[in-house]
Design a protein around this motif. Sequence first.
Motif, PDB file in Angstrom:
ATOM      1  N   ALA A  57      35.814  31.373  50.842  1.00 29.01           N
ATOM      2  CA  ALA A  57      34.731  30.948  50.637  1.00 29.01           C
ATOM      3  C   ALA A  57      34.066  31.249  49.043  1.00 29.01           C
ATOM      4  O   ALA A  57      33.257  31.183  48.493  1.00 29.01           O
ATOM      5  N   GLU A  58      35.136  31.997  48.281  1.00 29.84           N
ATOM      6  CA  GLU A  58      34.825  32.160  46.781  1.00 29.84           C
ATOM      7  C   GLU A  58      33.771  33.367  46.704  1.00 29.84           C
ATOM      8  O   GLU A  58      33.037  33.340  46.016  1.00 29.84           O
ATOM      9  N   GLU A  59      33.753  34.376  47.798  1.00 30.83           N
ATOM     10  CA  GLU A  59      32.703  35.445  47.643  1.00 30.83           C
ATOM     11  C   GLU A  59      33.293  36.622  47.144  1.00 30.83           C
ATOM     12  O   GLU A  59      34.509  37.122  47.404  1.00 30.83           O
ATOM     13  N   LYS A  60      32.510  37.562  46.745  1.00 23.89           N
ATOM     14  CA  LYS A  60      32.405  39.014  46.528  1.00 23.89           C
ATOM     15  C   LYS A  60      32.049  39.692  47.814  1.00 23.89           C
ATOM     16  O   LYS A  60      31.220  39.201  48.257  1.00 23.89           O
ATOM     17  N   VAL A  61      32.867  40.741  48.196  1.00 23.29           N
ATOM     18  CA  VAL A  61      32.782  41.353  49.323  1.00 23.29           C
ATOM     19  C   VAL A  61      32.709  43.015  48.973  1.00 23.29           C
ATOM     20  O   VAL A  61      33.709  43.413  48.045  1.00 23.29           O
ATOM     21  N   VAL A  62      31.960  43.809  49.537  1.00 26.02           N
ATOM     22  CA  VAL A  62      31.970  45.165  49.497  1.00 26.02           C
ATOM     23  C   VAL A  62      32.138  45.817  50.831  1.00 26.02           C
ATOM     24  O   VAL A  62      31.741  45.330  51.718  1.00 26.02           O
ATOM     25  N   VAL A  63      33.286  46.539  50.944  1.00 22.69           N
ATOM     26  CA  VAL A  63      33.753  47.095  52.146  1.00 22.69           C
ATOM     27  C   VAL A  63      33.746  48.760  51.943  1.00 22.69           C
ATOM     28  O   VAL A  63      34.081  49.300  51.131  1.00 22.69           O
ATOM     29  N   PHE A  64      33.028  49.237  53.027  1.00 24.57           N
ATOM     30  CA  PHE A  64      32.738  50.830  53.032  1.00 24.57           C
ATOM     31  C   PHE A  64      33.510  51.460  54.106  1.00 24.57           C
ATOM     32  O   PHE A  64      33.399  50.642  55.191  1.00 24.57           O
ATOM     33  N   ALA A  65      34.324  52.215  53.550  1.00 24.72           N
ATOM     34  CA  ALA A  65      35.232  53.149  54.618  1.00 24.72           C
ATOM     35  C   ALA A  65      34.977  54.512  54.464  1.00 24.72           C
ATOM     36  O   ALA A  65      34.588  54.994  53.217  1.00 24.72           O
ATOM     37  N   ARG A  66      35.141  55.413  55.554  1.00 29.34           N
ATOM     38  CA  ARG A  66      35.115  56.499  55.514  1.00 29.34           C
ATOM     39  C   ARG A  66      35.986  57.690  55.011  1.00 29.34           C
ATOM     40  O   ARG A  66      36.091  58.410  53.914  1.00 29.34           O
ATOM     41  N   PHE A  67      37.304  57.248  55.297  1.00 27.47           N
ATOM     42  CA  PHE A  67      38.495  58.072  55.166  1.00 27.47           C
ATOM     43  C   PHE A  67      39.361  57.325  54.029  1.00 27.47           C
ATOM     44  O   PHE A  67      39.612  56.246  53.851  1.00 27.47           O
ATOM     45  N   ARG A  68      40.020  58.281  53.102  1.00 25.72           N
ATOM     46  CA  ARG A  68      41.030  57.786  52.107  1.00 25.72           C
ATOM     47  C   ARG A  68      41.992  56.932  52.642  1.00 25.72           C
ATOM     48  O   ARG A  68      42.464  55.904  52.205  1.00 25.72           O
ATOM     49  N   TRP A  69      42.475  57.272  54.080  1.00 20.20           N
ATOM     50  CA  TRP A  69      43.723  56.470  54.496  1.00 20.20           C
ATOM     51  C   TRP A  69      43.404  55.306  54.751  1.00 20.20           C
ATOM     52  O   TRP A  69      43.921  54.262  54.456  1.00 20.20           O
ATOM     53  N   GLU A  70      42.115  55.041  55.306  1.00 17.38           N
ATOM     54  CA  GLU A  70      41.452  53.617  55.331  1.00 17.38           C
ATOM     55  C   GLU A  70      41.394  52.903  54.034  1.00 17.38           C
ATOM     56  O   GLU A  70      41.806  51.836  53.994  1.00 17.38           O
ATOM     57  N   ILE A  71      40.760  53.371  53.134  1.00 16.53           N
ATOM     58  CA  ILE A  71      40.807  52.785  52.140  1.00 16.53           C
ATOM     59  C   ILE A  71      42.098  52.378  51.216  1.00 16.53           C
ATOM     60  O   ILE A  71      42.234  51.164  50.811  1.00 16.53           O
ATOM     61  N   ASP A  72      43.210  53.223  51.432  1.00 13.98           N
ATOM     62  CA  ASP A  72      44.364  52.889  51.149  1.00 13.98           C
ATOM     63  C   ASP A  72      44.962  51.723  51.636  1.00 13.98           C
ATOM     64  O   ASP A  72      45.664  50.920  51.158  1.00 13.98           O
ATOM     65  N   ARG A  73      44.687  51.624  53.203  1.00 14.32           N
ATOM     66  CA  ARG A  73      45.163  50.523  54.041  1.00 14.32           C
ATOM     67  C   ARG A  73      44.681  49.382  53.510  1.00 14.32           C
ATOM     68  O   ARG A  73      45.208  48.106  53.337  1.00 14.32           O
ATOM     69  N   ILE A  74      43.130  49.493  53.375  1.00 17.41           N
ATOM     70  CA  ILE A  74      42.667  48.035  52.786  1.00 17.41           C
ATOM     71  C   ILE A  74      42.831  47.713  51.632  1.00 17.41           C
ATOM     72  O   ILE A  74      43.284  46.491  51.317  1.00 17.41           O
TER      73      ILE A  74
END
Length: 175
Positions: A57-74
């Motif tokens: 849908a051509e949107e910008k999205v902010v994803v919040f995560a707690r752990f670095r491992w999760e951030i790296d997988r995202i």
Amino acid sequence: FTENGESASAAIVLTQLMRLSQITGGFVTSDDDHAHLQIGSEKLNALEEVLDELIDAEEKVVVFARFRWEIDRIEDLCARNHWRAYKYYGPVKGERVNYPRQFMIYRGPAVFIAQTATGSLSIDLSAAAYGVFYSFDYSLINWIQCHDRLHRFGQLRKVIYRYLIADHTIDGEVW
């Protein structure tokens, strides 16, 4: 225990809570703290569905995560799908200092992946009208401040949040 015999345990209650939060994100840290053991991908798959819909849908999205491992997988997920992504965590140094501004001025769909504690502090992410909480920490202040990154002066649209909460897990208790 994992298939190759590695284990993760926790004698202290706070460590138990952290391990339970890690498990809902699809990983756990081994007892010797040297390895992150992937134990699932259900939450990451759910995030992929959400992001796919919003990026289409051509949107910008902010994803919040707690752990670095999760951030790296995202970040890996975004790379596999060829989605522009900005990873923002820990002590922000070097090029990452400019990521909020780059996200704001980029003309097109993008994902800003922020560690909850770092992304809650004094940055403007109002170019996005969609936020996703992949995981939570225990701080109400961080949670409120994360919302305030999208609800800033200049936000012209209604902001919509999605919370990925795994049934019958610590996610529900934290929520």
